[in-house]
Structure formats: structure tokens, C-alpha cells
Scaffold this motif. Structure first.
Motif, mmCIF file in Angstrom:
data_model
loop_
_atom_site.group_PDB
_atom_site.id
_atom_site.type_symbol
_atom_site.label_atom_id
_atom_site.label_comp_id
_atom_site.label_asym_id
_atom_site.label_seq_id
_atom_site.Cartn_x
_atom_site.Cartn_y
_atom_site.Cartn_z
ATOM 1 N N GLN A 51 0.827 -1.208 0.000
ATOM 2 C CA GLN A 51 0.000 0.000 0.000
ATOM 3 C C GLN A 51 0.867 1.266 0.000
ATOM 4 O O GLN A 51 0.552 2.249 -0.679
ATOM 5 N N THR A 52 1.949 1.231 0.756
ATOM 6 C CA THR A 52 2.851 2.391 0.799
ATOM 7 C C THR A 52 3.498 2.615 -0.563
ATOM 8 O O THR A 52 3.585 3.744 -1.062
ATOM 9 N N ALA A 53 3.958 1.531 -1.184
ATOM 10 C CA ALA A 53 4.591 1.640 -2.497
ATOM 11 C C ALA A 53 3.596 2.111 -3.553
ATOM 12 O O ALA A 53 3.944 2.873 -4.468
ATOM 13 N N ASP A 54 2.345 1.670 -3.442
ATOM 14 C CA ASP A 54 1.331 2.075 -4.413
ATOM 15 C C ASP A 54 1.048 3.567 -4.314
ATOM 16 O O ASP A 54 0.857 4.247 -5.334
ATOM 17 N N ALA A 58 1.908 6.674 -7.210
ATOM 18 C CA ALA A 58 1.060 7.775 -7.688
ATOM 19 C C ALA A 58 1.843 9.082 -7.719
ATOM 20 O O ALA A 58 1.704 9.880 -8.643
ATOM 21 N N ALA A 59 2.682 9.296 -6.703
ATOM 22 C CA ALA A 59 3.511 10.498 -6.697
ATOM 23 C C ALA A 59 4.516 10.470 -7.838
ATOM 24 O O ALA A 59 4.715 11.470 -8.539
ATOM 25 N N HIS A 60 5.156 9.326 -8.057
ATOM 26 C CA HIS A 60 6.160 9.228 -9.113
ATOM 27 C C HIS A 60 5.536 9.387 -10.492
ATOM 28 O O HIS A 60 6.161 9.929 -11.403
ATOM 29 N N LEU A 126 14.395 7.515 -7.859
ATOM 30 C CA LEU A 126 15.197 6.422 -7.326
ATOM 31 C C LEU A 126 15.791 6.761 -5.961
ATOM 32 O O LEU A 126 16.191 5.858 -5.219
ATOM 33 N N SER A 127 15.849 8.046 -5.613
ATOM 34 C CA SER A 127 16.227 8.424 -4.245
ATOM 35 C C SER A 127 15.147 7.958 -3.274
ATOM 36 O O SER A 127 15.433 7.460 -2.176
ATOM 37 N N ASP A 128 13.885 8.123 -3.682
ATOM 38 C CA ASP A 128 12.773 7.612 -2.870
ATOM 39 C C ASP A 128 12.837 6.099 -2.710
ATOM 40 O O ASP A 128 12.481 5.561 -1.660
ATOM 41 N N ILE A 129 13.279 5.409 -3.768
ATOM 42 C CA ILE A 129 13.355 3.945 -3.691
ATOM 43 C C ILE A 129 14.324 3.522 -2.595
ATOM 44 O O ILE A 129 14.064 2.571 -1.840
ATOM 45 N N TYR A 130 15.455 4.214 -2.469
ATOM 46 C CA TYR A 130 16.412 3.885 -1.414
ATOM 47 C C TYR A 130 15.774 4.092 -0.042
ATOM 48 O O TYR A 130 15.860 3.224 0.840
ATOM 49 N N PRO A 192 15.656 -0.866 -8.378
ATOM 50 C CA PRO A 192 14.436 -1.058 -9.176
ATOM 51 C C PRO A 192 13.576 0.185 -9.137
ATOM 52 O O PRO A 192 13.683 1.000 -8.205
ATOM 53 N N ASP A 193 12.715 0.359 -10.144
ATOM 54 C CA ASP A 193 11.767 1.466 -10.061
ATOM 55 C C ASP A 193 10.550 1.013 -9.260
ATOM 56 O O ASP A 193 10.433 -0.149 -8.871
ATOM 57 N N ILE A 194 9.631 1.926 -9.022
ATOM 58 C CA ILE A 194 8.502 1.628 -8.144
ATOM 59 C C ILE A 194 7.588 0.571 -8.750
ATOM 60 O O ILE A 194 6.968 -0.219 -8.020
#
Length: 410
Positions: A51-54, A58-60, A126-130, A192-194
Motif C-alpha cells: 500500500q505504501t509503495a502504491d 502515484a507520486a512518481h 530512485l532516491s525515494d526507492i532507497y 528497481p523502479d517503483i
């Protein structure tokens, strides 16, 4: 942003010259307030993670970087819906975006910042992914990936590899363990991307009718999946719609809309006309064909307009099609078009962290530009130079400036 996992923006205004925003109140408990994280079932953790990744996806999709992902900013509501909060230092990606932070300031929360954030480089998705990988590590392993303090903690994030999450939770599925490790890669392009994050997590979600996971949480994040009909559905707040394009697109409609966009671009003020053109471009392509000269004009103007307003995710789709649809005949004008659109596509992708891809496009562009007559090479060189500047600002590779110079007219 319209998504059930992102608080709604209800109003804006000012009081005695002080600006304010009114946002939806999210009631629940944050992930940081959950005790003994490793004591509940993996499926519960997956439901929170997905749910957090989803919500982040939306932001990305809107070309927005959150920049402050941490357990305190993941709220679990009573109905089990997870909400990503605190977009206070979020930043739109793209050109001409106001920078509200001081030069040299390192944003984010200690222990969750990506290496490039610690080095004061421009953030990407990708900064968010980290940072999300750090949150996942806490969620699945029950502890942060690094436990240093102060500058020592920064050095760990910059240079050290964390232990695998499975060291702390041996029953963690290997696919999730591998995903977390890749999310915590030091080099942005290795993460990886979101979309891939969601793809890895999806098979581990609970199904409708599954029993209550044991042990669980008071706020059960598996509820939206196990009992979807019992979870209240919230209609997302629709963004303000731009002027609707005509129901039936005539040649005159297209020409007038394109002329409006050209006027906006000439005034350096892309706005409603760009949005309207982008919304009807795909329908025009279906009705008239991808090779139609009016459709090509629409595609070019939509790509340029979207890039300039910072909607690089959407602009990339238009640039990719322009690049792929450019005539295969190696005329100077065709060669110039393909090279220019490839450079612009790479520029938009760069904002999602695709540095290696951009470097390769720059390498290929050098010989192409050298073959072009001066009268048609200027816009291609401009696109090349702008992409080079962006790569230099974002890359951490030593000697990148020397490498890029070697591509010029080679």
C-alpha cells in the motif's frame, strides 16, 4: 495527487498574509509506533509495504519525489488502509521548478536518506526507492539497515552494505529479501523502479476470503485485500480539469489547438492549451494515423510543453514515440529529428535516475551531430548540451565530465 493512500488537499488560502493549506486528517497509528515489528505475519508486512509503495507510485507518476520516507510517515488507519503522509518537502521534477530549500541543505530524515541526498545532489524517484528500502528493512527485519549515529551513520549509508534482512528474519521470502537489497544499492541506476517493487510484492498479498493473519495488528492492513467490500471506498479528489478538447477532431480544431500551444510556448507560459492538447493527442493519432503531419505536430508540441511544465513522465512517452516514428530514411532532417527526440527522451528519463541510459544516448549523438549541416543542427546541439548539464549535476562517477567531452563530434 488523487490516491486513497495520499491525504486529500481540501483547501488553500492565507490569513493575515500567512499562507495555509487544509488537508485531510488521517487517524490511525504510524508504522514507527508499532512494537515488535517482526512478531506479526509476513503477509501483514507485505500489505503495509504494498500500500505504501502504491501511494508512492502515484507520486512518481506525477513526477514528484517525496524525499522524506520513514516509518513515521506511514499511517495505518482503523480500516487497514495505509496512508503516506507528510509531503512537506516533496519536490516536483523537471525544468523551471522553484527550489524552496537552501543550497547545500541535506533534506530527509537521518537514517533514511539516499547516498545522493547526503551528497546534496538533485533527488530523483530512485532516491525515494532507497528511502523506501530503508523503511522496508525496518518493516520486515524489525531494525534499521544501519545503526550508527551522526556522521558515522552517513558514512555507512554512503559506503557500507547492510546485512541481508533474512539474517534477522530467516523465514522472509527470498524474493522480498533480494528486492530490499537492490533497493538499497548505492548507485541509483542499480535500484528497481517503483513498478518493479510493486510487481515483486504483489504475489505475496493476501487474497479475498483469507483468514485473519496471526499474529496481527489492531489496525489490520490486510483488510482491504481479505474483505474488500468491508473497507469503505473513498473517491479520490479529482484534479481541476483543463478545457475539454472537441468531441470530434477536425483539421481546424487541431490547427487552432496547436496554434494556442505555440503561443503559450512562445510566451514561455505553457498551461491549459498544452494540457488540452496532450489529453486529445492519442485520440487524434487513432483517428488520423501516426504519420499524419498534424498528429506529428501535436506530438511534438505536447512533448515540449509537458517537459517545460515538469510533467516529464508523460513527456517521455511522447518523445519516445517521436523518436521511434521518425522516418527511417537517413536524410539530414530525419537524422536530426531522431537524435533530438532521443536526447529529450533521455533527459526526461534522467529525472527518474536513468543516468547510464543518458550517457549512452550522448555517446551515440556525437557522431550524428557531426554529420548534420549547421542550419539544422542547432536544436539538436541545444538538446545535447542540456542533457549533458543534467548528467553532470546528477552523476557521481569520477571523470564523467572528461567522458562526455570525448563524445563531442567524435
Amino acid at each position: 495527487m488523487a490516491h486513497p493512500g495520499i491525504p486529500r488537499l481540501l483547501d488553500t488560502g492565507s490569513y493575515r498574509t500567512v499562507p495555509f493549506i487544509v488537508m485531510e486528517l488521517v487517524e490511525g497509528k504510524s508504522l514507527a509506533n508499532q512494537r515488535h515489528l517482526t512478531s506479526f505475519a509476513v503477509v501483514t508486512a507485505v500489505a503495509i509495504a504494498y500500500q505504501t509503495a502504491d501511494a508512492l507510485a502515484a507520486a512518481h507518476r506525477g513526477d514528484i519525489v517525496h524525499r522524506d520516507l520513514k516509518p513515521e510517515n506511514v499511517m495505518i488507519r482503523e480500516d487497514g488502509v495505509c496512508t503516506l503522509i507528510d509531503f512537506g518537502i516533496a519536490k516536483p521534477l523537471g525544468a523551471n521548478v522553484t527550489n524552496y530549500t537552501r543550497n547545500g541543505s541535506t533534506l530527509g530524515s537521518k537514517g533514511y536518506q539516499a547516498p545522493e541526498q547526503l551528497m546534496n545532489r538533485e533527488p530523483t524517484t530512485l532516491s525515494d526507492i532507497y528511502s523506501l528500502g530503508c523503511v522496508f528493512y525496518v518493516l520486515f527485519a524489525g531494525r534499521r539497515p544501519f545503526l550508527g549515529t551522526g556522521s558515522a551513520l552517513d558514512q555507512q549509508h554512503l559506503h557500507d552494505l547492510p546485512d541481508r534482512a533474512r539474517k534477522w528474519v530467516p523465514y522472509l521470502p527470498s524474493e522480498i529479501d533480494d528486492l530490499i537489497a537492490r533497493m538499497l544499492a548505492k548507485a541509483p541506476q542499480e535500484r528497481p523502479d517503483i513498478g518493479e517493487v510493486l510487481d515483486v510484492l504483489r504475489p505475496f498479498l493476501p487474497s479475498e476470503g483469507d483468514p485473519v493473519p496471526q499474529p496481527g495488528l489492531d489496525q489490520d492492513p490486510t483488510l482491504p485485500y481479505r474483505l474488500p467490500d468491508a473497507t469503505p471506498r473513498r473517491e479520490p479528489t479529482a484534479p481541476v480539469a483543463p478545457p475539454r478538447p472537441p468531441t470530434w477532431l477536425t483539421a481546424g480544431d487541431i490547427d487552432r489547438l496547436c496554434a494556442s500551444v505555440e503561443a503559450e510556448l512562445a510566451a514561455d507560459a505553457p498551461g491549459d492549451a498544452v494540457a488540452a492538447l496532450a489529453d486529445c493527442a492519442h485520440r487524434a493519432r487513432t483517428e488520423l494515423g501516426r504519420r499524419n503531419r498534424r498528429v506529428v505536430r501535436m506530438w511534438r508540441l505536447a512533448a515540449e510543453g509537458l517537459r517545460l511544465v515538469g510533467s516529464c513522465h508523460r513527456a517521455a512517452e511522447f518523445y519516445r514515440d517521436l523518436r521511434d516514428d521518425a522516418p527511417a530514411v537517413s536524410t539530414p532532417s530525419g537524422l536530426a529529428d531522431r537524435t533530438r527526440w532521443a536526447l529529450r527522451f533521455a533527459e526526461c528519463r534522467l529525472l527518474s535516475g536513468e543516468i547510464a541510459e543518458a550517457v549512452e544516448v550522448l555517446r551515440e549523438a556525437g557522431p550524428m551531430i557531426a554529420r548534420l549541416p549547421d542550419e539544422i543542427s542547432r536544436p539538436v546541439r541545444e538538446a545535447r548540451d542540456e542533457l549533458e548539464i543534467d548528467v553532470l549535476e546528477r552523476s557521481t562517477e569520477p571523470g564523467i565530465d572528461k567522458l562526455l567531452r570525448s563524445f563531442h563530434d567524435s
